[in-house]
Design a protein around this motif. Sequence first.
Motif: not given
Length: 582
Positions: A141-143, A233-234, A238-239, A390-392
């Motif tokens: 997860h890049d971010v 974020d929320g 979940r990811i 996508t995480v962020g």
Amino acid sequence: IGNRAPRTPREELLCNLFAEVLGLPHVGIDDSFFDLGGDSIVSIQLVSRAREAGLVITPRDVFQCRTVAELADTARDVASTADVRETGNGVGSTPLTPVMHTFDVDSTGFDTFQQSVVVRAPAGASLPQLIAVLQTLLDHHDVLRARLTGPVGDRHLEIPEPGTLDAAACIERVAVSSDVAAEGLASVMSEGMRRAQRLLDPTAGVMLRAVWFDAGPGTPGRLLLVAHHLVIDGVSWRILLPDLTTAWQAVTQGHPVTLTPTGTSFRRWSHLLTQDARSEARISELPQWEKLLQDPEPLLGRRELDPARDTLSTAASATWTLPTTTTAPLLTSLPTLYTCGVNDVLLTGLTLAFTQWRQTQGLEEHHSLLVDLEGHGRQEITPGIDLSRTVGWFTSIHPARLNAGMVATGAWPLDGAVAGEALKHIKEQLRTVPGVGIGYGVLRHLNPDTAQRLEKLPRPQIAFNYLGRFSAPQDADWAMTAENTAIEGAGDEQMPLHHALEINAVTHDHVDGPQLTITFTWAGELLAEQDVSDLGDAWVTALTALAEHAQDPHAGGRTPSDMPLLELSQSEIDEFEDELGF
């Protein structure tokens, strides 16, 4: 719950996924995702789980094809679609998104502005294993590897290549006795949380910290994950948490870790928003936002919000929890009856409560409520966007002006039928928000010309955020535990409050059903505790009336937004439904 069983492997898979993300024992192929209590946030989770299982659907598909049977016809196999992975596109210079500008990355206390979760770590876990799991998340997860850089006033994120961040430097082991009392463990964990929070440093690229509370080889421990809000974020939790489980299984079995690919990268998304800010279609929304904000509201408290005085250190909070018997209709039957969403229902209750509360404050002439609404912000602004993995920090914030109409000025508490009419009013007002609201932040922060016009207008004094549904704490590895305070951002005590009153609502699924929890956080020097308590109690009263109304055989009805091809007023629709016996 429907009775028709799945007829094909694809329907069986989707039935199982519906049941999994909604916490249900079983689902039939004619059951609607939203009738069962799904919402826009959980729909993203459904999309992600489906992709992991080899099936491609989009959040838009879930909204348009709501039942398992309909969605099965629309879904595609992963093997039959192009790989959506944008290789290498998540690395490099990344513009700040609107929500990051909203909170001002250079403001006091922002360095420790974070979200956190606590999960159960398996008995027998070792530090090398946990480091390997954490390394997998950082590399995938890049971010999570981002660094806040650039001069003050012109910041951006710089995201380095995978492998450049060492997970071993991000985790701390704290030994705890397996027989320590709950109070003692809570104290140790609180100190670990404070320590992890202090070590966050976005300008140094320290966006994620982990603390492993090791209870010994035979006892499950706890893993605390603390992430700076710039990268989480929320929806992102979940990811991350399912990925944590997947990585752990591979590491402990000695297999290579393979996580489901990310679709659209956070970096790509942030650049798309920057381009979108100057598009003709987006700029055309400006007059609507200006009109919505042109009339200021009476002060909510004793004075205007002062960022120097009204900080987290002066904030107060209160919480209400609704029983399952009230929560369940608000999430399922009532949205079904009025073809609306959970947010529509909750905001109707809030608007009714606020109208009544204003009457007690001697402000009867003010019937509207100006409120900042937070959303997940993962809208498909360009065809082909896939943010389900996508995480962020994608959160969108936009103002809305809500008015329950003359029905809100009657005797209190209102009966259910009157509350139902108010729901129609609020639903239609929310449907007029352009582009689900994502454009406001884009115009307010990413386009200098439109920003100058919007920044001069009044700001809402209240913020509302429905965080969706979460499973109740479970006695299982990698499940969120009872120690959680998570999914709510917190920073340094000197961090300024952005609203006089902030409202967070979340649903937790328990064994006996869902329970809605509402938390008010307010500027303690602006609002009296009793006034806030009265408002919260009034909201619970309004929601209870709405829940009871769901049992009325005459409840429900369509509104003009349900019939976009017909120019019908609400009264005309009501007449047709009466004539046809709907």
